[in-house]
Write a protein that holds these residues in place. Structure first.
Motif, PDB file in Angstrom:
ATOM      1  N   VAL A 198      -5.526  23.247 -19.057  1.00  9.70           N
ATOM      2  CA  VAL A 198      -4.785  22.514 -19.072  1.00  9.70           C
ATOM      3  C   VAL A 198      -3.734  22.139 -18.251  1.00  9.70           C
ATOM      4  O   VAL A 198      -3.472  23.154 -17.766  1.00  9.70           O
ATOM      5  CB  VAL A 198      -4.314  21.968 -20.621  1.00  9.70           C
ATOM      6  N   LEU A 199      -4.166  21.094 -17.691  1.00  9.27           N
ATOM      7  CA  LEU A 199      -2.811  20.431 -16.757  1.00  9.27           C
ATOM      8  C   LEU A 199      -1.331  20.237 -16.804  1.00  9.27           C
ATOM      9  O   LEU A 199      -1.388  19.301 -17.680  1.00  9.27           O
ATOM     10  CB  LEU A 199      -3.294  19.372 -15.575  1.00  9.27           C
ATOM     11  N   ASP A 200      -0.538  21.292 -16.779  1.00 10.71           N
ATOM     12  CA  ASP A 200       0.709  21.352 -17.178  1.00 10.71           C
ATOM     13  C   ASP A 200       1.876  21.377 -16.044  1.00 10.71           C
ATOM     14  O   ASP A 200       1.134  21.669 -14.934  1.00 10.71           O
ATOM     15  CB  ASP A 200       0.429  22.327 -18.133  1.00 10.71           C
ATOM     16  N   ASN A 201       2.705  22.091 -16.426  1.00  9.89           N
ATOM     17  CA  ASN A 201       3.491  21.778 -15.319  1.00  9.89           C
ATOM     18  C   ASN A 201       3.681  23.202 -15.091  1.00  9.89           C
ATOM     19  O   ASN A 201       5.332  23.540 -14.938  1.00  9.89           O
ATOM     20  CB  ASN A 201       5.015  21.444 -15.355  1.00  9.89           C
ATOM     21  N   ALA A 202       3.159  24.388 -15.446  1.00 11.11           N
ATOM     22  CA  ALA A 202       3.098  25.648 -15.565  1.00 11.11           C
ATOM     23  C   ALA A 202       3.346  25.809 -14.021  1.00 11.11           C
ATOM     24  O   ALA A 202       2.977  24.536 -12.756  1.00 11.11           O
ATOM     25  CB  ALA A 202       1.426  26.169 -15.886  1.00 11.11           C
ATOM     26  N   GLU A 203       3.640  27.356 -13.570  1.00  8.79           N
ATOM     27  CA  GLU A 203       4.355  27.255 -12.040  1.00  8.79           C
ATOM     28  C   GLU A 203       3.025  28.085 -12.109  1.00  8.79           C
ATOM     29  O   GLU A 203       2.656  27.838 -10.838  1.00  8.79           O
ATOM     30  CB  GLU A 203       5.590  28.576 -11.871  1.00  8.79           C
ATOM     31  N   GLU A 204       1.871  29.004 -12.887  1.00  5.44           N
ATOM     32  CA  GLU A 204       1.498  29.759 -12.380  1.00  5.44           C
ATOM     33  C   GLU A 204       0.216  29.675 -13.193  1.00  5.44           C
ATOM     34  O   GLU A 204       0.670  28.889 -14.184  1.00  5.44           O
ATOM     35  CB  GLU A 204       1.752  30.770 -11.149  1.00  5.44           C
ATOM     36  N   PHE A 205      -0.608  30.050 -12.944  1.00 13.75           N
ATOM     37  CA  PHE A 205      -1.820  30.174 -14.021  1.00 13.75           C
ATOM     38  C   PHE A 205      -0.601  30.850 -15.395  1.00 13.75           C
ATOM     39  O   PHE A 205      -0.679  31.715 -15.108  1.00 13.75           O
ATOM     40  CB  PHE A 205      -3.007  30.599 -13.829  1.00 13.75           C
ATOM     41  N   GLU A 206      -1.295  30.327 -16.926  1.00 16.50           N
ATOM     42  CA  GLU A 206      -1.242  31.311 -17.809  1.00 16.50           C
ATOM     43  C   GLU A 206      -2.139  30.666 -19.032  1.00 16.50           C
ATOM     44  O   GLU A 206      -2.865  29.769 -18.634  1.00 16.50           O
ATOM     45  CB  GLU A 206      -0.031  30.320 -18.618  1.00 16.50           C
ATOM     46  N   LEU A 207      -1.874  31.695 -19.614  1.00 12.52           N
ATOM     47  CA  LEU A 207      -2.949  32.190 -20.863  1.00 12.52           C
ATOM     48  C   LEU A 207      -2.497  31.990 -22.399  1.00 12.52           C
ATOM     49  O   LEU A 207      -1.406  32.861 -22.249  1.00 12.52           O
ATOM     50  CB  LEU A 207      -4.337  33.184 -20.368  1.00 12.52           C
ATOM     51  N   GLU A 208      -2.815  31.257 -23.098  1.00 13.01           N
ATOM     52  CA  GLU A 208      -2.383  31.100 -24.098  1.00 13.01           C
ATOM     53  C   GLU A 208      -3.200  30.798 -25.050  1.00 13.01           C
ATOM     54  O   GLU A 208      -3.236  29.526 -25.031  1.00 13.01           O
ATOM     55  CB  GLU A 208      -0.782  30.433 -24.251  1.00 13.01           C
ATOM     56  N   ASP A 209      -2.958  31.764 -26.412  1.00 15.33           N
ATOM     57  CA  ASP A 209      -3.938  31.149 -27.423  1.00 15.33           C
ATOM     58  C   ASP A 209      -5.942  30.716 -26.857  1.00 15.33           C
ATOM     59  O   ASP A 209      -6.036  29.596 -27.579  1.00 15.33           O
ATOM     60  CB  ASP A 209      -3.168  29.804 -28.202  1.00 15.33           C
ATOM     61  N   ASP A 210      -6.129  31.375 -25.546  1.00 17.53           N
ATOM     62  CA  ASP A 210      -7.174  30.508 -25.506  1.00 17.53           C
ATOM     63  C   ASP A 210      -7.411  29.147 -24.783  1.00 17.53           C
ATOM     64  O   ASP A 210      -8.525  28.763 -24.792  1.00 17.53           O
ATOM     65  CB  ASP A 210      -8.117  30.509 -26.825  1.00 17.53           C
ATOM     66  N   ILE A 211      -6.094  28.992 -24.287  1.00 18.66           N
ATOM     67  CA  ILE A 211      -5.731  28.117 -23.218  1.00 18.66           C
ATOM     68  C   ILE A 211      -5.478  28.276 -22.216  1.00 18.66           C
ATOM     69  O   ILE A 211      -4.601  29.285 -21.799  1.00 18.66           O
ATOM     70  CB  ILE A 211      -4.516  26.370 -24.361  1.00 18.66           C
ATOM     71  N   ILE A 212      -5.803  28.265 -21.065  1.00 17.14           N
ATOM     72  CA  ILE A 212      -5.626  28.320 -20.209  1.00 17.14           C
ATOM     73  C   ILE A 212      -4.515  27.132 -18.788  1.00 17.14           C
ATOM     74  O   ILE A 212      -4.795  25.751 -19.348  1.00 17.14           O
ATOM     75  CB  ILE A 212      -6.861  28.311 -18.799  1.00 17.14           C
ATOM     76  N   TYR A 213      -3.551  27.057 -19.224  1.00 16.94           N
ATOM     77  CA  TYR A 213      -2.727  25.949 -18.356  1.00 16.94           C
ATOM     78  C   TYR A 213      -2.418  26.280 -17.108  1.00 16.94           C
ATOM     79  O   TYR A 213      -2.684  27.585 -15.876  1.00 16.94           O
ATOM     80  CB  TYR A 213      -1.421  26.561 -18.956  1.00 16.94           C
ATOM     81  N   ILE A 214      -2.380  24.904 -16.260  1.00 13.00           N
ATOM     82  CA  ILE A 214      -2.446  25.070 -14.521  1.00 13.00           C
ATOM     83  C   ILE A 214      -1.490  24.505 -14.288  1.00 13.00           C
ATOM     84  O   ILE A 214      -1.197  23.219 -14.313  1.00 13.00           O
ATOM     85  CB  ILE A 214      -3.996  25.042 -14.070  1.00 13.00           C
ATOM     86  N   PRO A 215      -0.927  24.718 -13.136  1.00 11.78           N
ATOM     87  CA  PRO A 215      -0.145  23.407 -12.310  1.00 11.78           C
ATOM     88  C   PRO A 215      -0.651  21.981 -12.005  1.00 11.78           C
ATOM     89  O   PRO A 215      -2.517  22.133 -11.930  1.00 11.78           O
ATOM     90  CB  PRO A 215       0.042  24.396 -11.126  1.00 11.78           C
ATOM     91  N   ASP A 216      -0.097  20.940 -11.869  1.00 10.90           N
ATOM     92  CA  ASP A 216      -0.881  19.940 -12.276  1.00 10.90           C
ATOM     93  C   ASP A 216      -1.248  19.462 -10.447  1.00 10.90           C
ATOM     94  O   ASP A 216      -2.427  19.217 -10.779  1.00 10.90           O
ATOM     95  CB  ASP A 216       0.430  18.755 -12.082  1.00 10.90           C
ATOM     96  N   ASP A 217      -0.195  20.577  -9.681  1.00 12.80           N
ATOM     97  CA  ASP A 217      -1.837  20.446  -8.462  1.00 12.80           C
ATOM     98  C   ASP A 217      -2.507  21.304  -8.231  1.00 12.80           C
ATOM     99  O   ASP A 217      -2.532  21.825  -7.123  1.00 12.80           O
ATOM    100  CB  ASP A 217      -0.004  19.928  -7.386  1.00 12.80           C
ATOM    101  N   ALA A 218      -3.060  21.877  -9.043  1.00 14.70           N
ATOM    102  CA  ALA A 218      -4.058  23.196  -8.145  1.00 14.70           C
ATOM    103  C   ALA A 218      -5.154  22.688  -7.715  1.00 14.70           C
ATOM    104  O   ALA A 218      -5.296  21.069  -8.185  1.00 14.70           O
ATOM    105  CB  ALA A 218      -4.691  23.995  -9.665  1.00 14.70           C
ATOM    106  N   GLN A 219      -5.774  23.535  -7.123  1.00  6.53           N
ATOM    107  CA  GLN A 219      -6.548  22.939  -6.385  1.00  6.53           C
ATOM    108  C   GLN A 219      -7.702  23.521  -6.928  1.00  6.53           C
ATOM    109  O   GLN A 219      -9.069  23.783  -6.572  1.00  6.53           O
ATOM    110  CB  GLN A 219      -6.385  23.530  -4.793  1.00  6.53           C
TER     111      GLN A 219
END
Ligand SMILES: [Zn+2]
Ligand SMILES: [Zn+2]
Length: 169
Positions: free
Chosen positions: A85-106
């Protein structure tokens, strides 16, 4: 590291990936036991607010039996399935099988997810076989391979105490 550049994915919407290499090369050295012949295949498809990853992982883990301490191998064959999920996360986060990545991740780094997927596939207790006899508490003989003459029945003083208690009742 198992890292996927996003640019091509954004252009094509659906891409297949194949990773193989040593545990170190894949960034999985944190796993406390050796895993060989790691082969990871998955595809990424665009989904709402991110991507969906689906595929599988194969490998051979060398585990130490919790009872008899011998090393045995276990074939890994697990399904990979997670949302990215593209999120406002500052860095990669892993939670309940969902990987959150920053909106502007390359790029998407799925190393942490793969690491957890391998560990979650294994039982809490590693046993070389269901009925492993373990080691003799007194002489250390591997009771799967041979027997010993120790009188283990009376060896453990805690059991002795328990037995006395039972007799008194
Ligand atoms: Zn064992
Ligand atoms: Zn013994």
């Amino acid at each position: 590291m198992i890292k996927i550049p996003l640019q091509r994915l954004q252009q094509e919407g659906d891409l297949e990936f194949h990773f193989s290499g040593s545990q170190e090369e894949l960034g999985l050295s944190d796993i406390e036991f050796p895993v060989r012949e790691i082969d990871i295949r998955f595809h990424l498809i665009e989904a709402d607010h991110g991507y969906y990853l689906a595929g599988d992982l194969a490998g051979i883990a060398s585990l130490e039996c919790h009872r008899c301490l011998t090393t045995f191998t276990r074939v890994l064959d697990l399904e990979l399935s997670t949302l990215i999920v593209l999120d406002n996360a500052e860095e990669f986060e892993l939670e309940d099988d969902i990987i959150y990545i920053p909106d502007d991740a390359q790029a998407i780094d799925v190393t942490g997810y793969i690491h957890d997927a391998i560990l979650l596939d294994l039982p809490v207790k590693f046993l070389c076989k269901k009925d492993c006899q373990g080691l003799c508490a007194q002489c250390g003989t591997n009771l799967n391979v041979s027997s010993c003459d120790c009188d283990t029945e009376t060896i453990d003083p805690r059991w002795q105490k328990l037995r006395e208690l039972n007799l008194e009742e």
